[in-house]
Design a protein around this motif. Structure first.
Motif, mmCIF file in Angstrom:
data_model
loop_
_atom_site.group_PDB
_atom_site.id
_atom_site.type_symbol
_atom_site.label_atom_id
_atom_site.label_comp_id
_atom_site.label_asym_id
_atom_site.label_seq_id
_atom_site.Cartn_x
_atom_site.Cartn_y
_atom_site.Cartn_z
ATOM 1 N N GLN A 179 0.909 -1.131 -0.010
ATOM 2 C CA GLN A 179 -0.077 0.256 -0.042
ATOM 3 C C GLN A 179 0.692 1.241 0.039
ATOM 4 O O GLN A 179 0.455 2.322 -0.624
ATOM 5 N N THR A 180 2.062 1.317 0.847
ATOM 6 C CA THR A 180 2.757 2.373 0.732
ATOM 7 C C THR A 180 3.486 2.782 -0.601
ATOM 8 O O THR A 180 3.626 3.750 -1.014
ATOM 9 N N ALA A 181 3.971 1.642 -1.049
ATOM 10 C CA ALA A 181 4.566 1.679 -2.430
ATOM 11 C C ALA A 181 3.541 2.212 -3.497
ATOM 12 O O ALA A 181 3.948 3.092 -4.425
ATOM 13 N N GLY A 182 2.596 1.353 -3.312
ATOM 14 C CA GLY A 182 1.650 1.915 -4.605
ATOM 15 C C GLY A 182 1.226 3.358 -4.110
ATOM 16 O O GLY A 182 0.897 4.033 -4.951
ATOM 17 N N ALA A 183 0.774 3.993 -2.871
ATOM 18 C CA ALA A 183 0.670 5.368 -2.617
ATOM 19 C C ALA A 183 1.591 6.117 -3.186
ATOM 20 O O ALA A 183 1.341 7.471 -3.838
ATOM 21 N N LEU A 184 3.055 5.878 -3.241
ATOM 22 C CA LEU A 184 4.143 6.656 -3.706
ATOM 23 C C LEU A 184 3.799 6.650 -5.283
ATOM 24 O O LEU A 184 3.905 8.091 -5.873
ATOM 25 N N LEU A 185 3.379 5.556 -6.011
ATOM 26 C CA LEU A 185 3.219 5.864 -7.626
ATOM 27 C C LEU A 185 1.925 6.476 -7.811
ATOM 28 O O LEU A 185 2.043 7.336 -8.766
ATOM 29 N N VAL B 121 13.542 11.912 -1.694
ATOM 30 C CA VAL B 121 13.913 10.632 -0.662
ATOM 31 C C VAL B 121 13.299 10.892 0.669
ATOM 32 O O VAL B 121 13.305 9.520 1.172
ATOM 33 N N ARG B 122 12.776 11.941 1.062
ATOM 34 C CA ARG B 122 12.107 12.029 2.524
ATOM 35 C C ARG B 122 10.959 11.341 2.214
ATOM 36 O O ARG B 122 10.671 10.235 3.207
ATOM 37 N N ARG B 123 10.383 11.000 1.384
ATOM 38 C CA ARG B 123 8.843 10.044 1.275
ATOM 39 C C ARG B 123 9.452 8.541 1.259
ATOM 40 O O ARG B 123 8.693 7.789 2.030
ATOM 41 N N VAL B 124 10.413 8.380 0.425
ATOM 42 C CA VAL B 124 10.918 7.044 0.453
ATOM 43 C C VAL B 124 11.291 6.467 1.741
ATOM 44 O O VAL B 124 10.958 5.249 2.168
ATOM 45 N N PHE B 125 12.058 7.324 2.091
ATOM 46 C CA PHE B 125 12.564 6.978 3.680
ATOM 47 C C PHE B 125 11.206 6.703 4.692
ATOM 48 O O PHE B 125 11.294 5.845 5.505
ATOM 49 N N ALA B 126 10.354 7.615 4.572
ATOM 50 C CA ALA B 126 9.258 7.511 5.310
ATOM 51 C C ALA B 126 8.569 6.075 5.183
ATOM 52 O O ALA B 126 7.822 5.557 6.091
ATOM 53 N N GLY C 36 7.812 3.523 7.965
ATOM 54 C CA GLY C 36 6.380 2.964 8.211
ATOM 55 C C GLY C 36 6.234 1.529 8.131
ATOM 56 O O GLY C 36 5.711 1.060 9.112
ATOM 57 N N VAL C 37 6.908 0.870 6.949
ATOM 58 C CA VAL C 37 6.832 -0.707 7.118
ATOM 59 C C VAL C 37 7.619 -1.124 8.187
ATOM 60 O O VAL C 37 7.363 -2.243 8.678
ATOM 61 N N GLY C 38 8.719 -0.655 8.390
ATOM 62 C CA GLY C 38 9.667 -0.886 9.415
ATOM 63 C C GLY C 38 8.969 -0.977 10.749
ATOM 64 O O GLY C 38 9.103 -1.790 11.538
ATOM 65 N N GLY C 39 8.178 -0.011 11.113
ATOM 66 C CA GLY C 39 7.249 0.150 12.354
ATOM 67 C C GLY C 39 6.307 -1.222 12.522
ATOM 68 O O GLY C 39 6.182 -1.687 13.393
ATOM 69 N N VAL C 40 5.625 -1.359 11.307
ATOM 70 C CA VAL C 40 4.762 -2.532 11.235
ATOM 71 C C VAL C 40 5.504 -3.762 11.403
ATOM 72 O O VAL C 40 5.193 -4.684 12.293
ATOM 73 N N VAL C 41 6.864 -3.822 10.965
ATOM 74 C CA VAL C 41 7.653 -5.171 11.135
ATOM 75 C C VAL C 41 8.028 -5.265 12.801
ATOM 76 O O VAL C 41 7.888 -6.512 13.326
ATOM 77 N N VAL C 42 8.414 -4.345 13.504
ATOM 78 C CA VAL C 42 8.680 -4.423 14.854
ATOM 79 C C VAL C 42 7.499 -4.603 15.481
ATOM 80 O O VAL C 42 7.378 -5.352 16.314
ATOM 81 N N SER C 43 6.210 -4.041 15.182
ATOM 82 C CA SER C 43 4.952 -4.513 15.813
ATOM 83 C C SER C 43 4.588 -5.858 15.933
ATOM 84 O O SER C 43 4.262 -6.191 16.898
ATOM 85 N N VAL C 44 5.026 -6.292 14.711
ATOM 86 C CA VAL C 44 4.352 -7.900 14.677
ATOM 87 C C VAL C 44 5.521 -8.933 14.965
ATOM 88 O O VAL C 44 5.559 -10.070 15.010
ATOM 89 N N SER C 45 6.778 -8.456 15.245
ATOM 90 C CA SER C 45 7.822 -9.310 15.464
ATOM 91 C C SER C 45 7.573 -9.708 17.035
ATOM 92 O O SER C 45 7.079 -9.587 17.716
ATOM 93 N N GLY D 105 -3.174 13.914 0.163
ATOM 94 C CA GLY D 105 -2.598 13.161 -0.987
ATOM 95 C C GLY D 105 -2.630 11.649 -0.304
ATOM 96 O O GLY D 105 -2.726 11.267 0.754
ATOM 97 N N VAL D 106 -2.429 10.727 -1.121
ATOM 98 C CA VAL D 106 -2.770 9.150 -1.097
ATOM 99 C C VAL D 106 -1.580 8.813 -0.042
ATOM 100 O O VAL D 106 -1.930 8.024 0.903
ATOM 101 N N PHE D 107 -0.283 9.026 -0.287
ATOM 102 C CA PHE D 107 0.782 8.589 0.462
ATOM 103 C C PHE D 107 0.632 9.063 1.955
ATOM 104 O O PHE D 107 0.697 8.001 2.733
ATOM 105 N N VAL D 108 0.407 10.318 2.182
ATOM 106 C CA VAL D 108 0.433 10.709 3.636
ATOM 107 C C VAL D 108 -1.006 10.076 4.458
ATOM 108 O O VAL D 108 -0.837 9.369 5.411
#
Length: 225
Positions: free
Chosen positions: A34-40, A56-61, A65-74, A177-180
């Protein structure tokens, strides 16, 4: 038609994909898609807010964002990870990321977010009825309907909540915007999940330090955009 077909297709795929990947891996893959798609989507200008460059800021975000979900479900039970199912989940997430943009366009053209909501749910009802009809012809099954709303109103709350979500998504996509919007909605879903576990705990409830840390990471990145 697209605005209602996207979420229906995603929900239809979800049960099979979760069975193959486990809930944790499915969640991470879906958010990544969803985040990758939202960027596109923002880059292409499909949404009502116009074009947003991939910075670069959006890609890092997005990574955070995905990293936060990874940590959440670890530490959660990930089940058997099937590569094809993970790729399918990523693709489904990318596919469904255009829904807020299309809803926003309907809201912008009509002048009201309720128009997008009406299109979604009328179209969704028609598509689901058609799918059910075909299924009953090909492989008839007995329908186990829930209790009437006046007997068990809680199980019917998904409908009103869904209406509210689509209406807010259509409105917010115009300004954010869709990404934010995608990142902030992920924060809302994680926060809501934690709140529900606190207010209505079950035997499976397990609020861990990883869950809170992941929520904080995702929230920090979304509020800085």
């Amino acid at each position: 038609v697209q605005t209602c077909a996207l979420p229906i297709s995603f929900v239809s795929l979800q049960s099979g994909l979760v069975a193959a990947t486990g809930v944790a891996v499915f969640t991470v893959a879906a958010v990544a898609g969803q985040t990758a798609g939202a960027l596109l989507v923002d880059k292409s200008g499909i949404g009502p807010s116009g074009r947003h460059p991939v910075t670069v800021r959006r890609v890092f975000a997005a990574f955070m964002g995905v990293g936060g979900v990874v940590v959440s479900v670890s530490g959660a039970d990930t089940g058997t990870v099937a590569l094809a199912a993970v790729i399918g989940t990523l693709a489904a997430g990318i596919f469904v990321s255009s829904q807020p943009a299309l809803n926003g366009q309907v809201a912008a053209k009509s002048g009201h977010a309720l128009a997008a909501t009406l299109v979604n749910f009328i179209g969704g009802l028609i598509v689901l009825a058609a799918v059910l009809a075909v299924q009953q012809v090909v492989a008839p099954v007995a329908l186990d309907l829930p209790a009437a709303p006046w007997r068990d109103p809680v199980v019917w709350l998904g409908g009103p909540f869904g209406v509210f979500f689509v209406m807010v998504a259509a409105q917010m996509a115009k300004s954010l915007g869709v990404f934010v919007f995608t990142l902030t909605s992920v924060v809302g879903q994680l926060s809501g999940a934690v709140l529900l576990d606190v207010v209505f705990p079950t035997e499976a409830t397990n609020i861990t330090a990883q869950l809170i840390a992941g929520l904080a990471i995702t929230d920090r990145k979304s509020t800085r955009l």
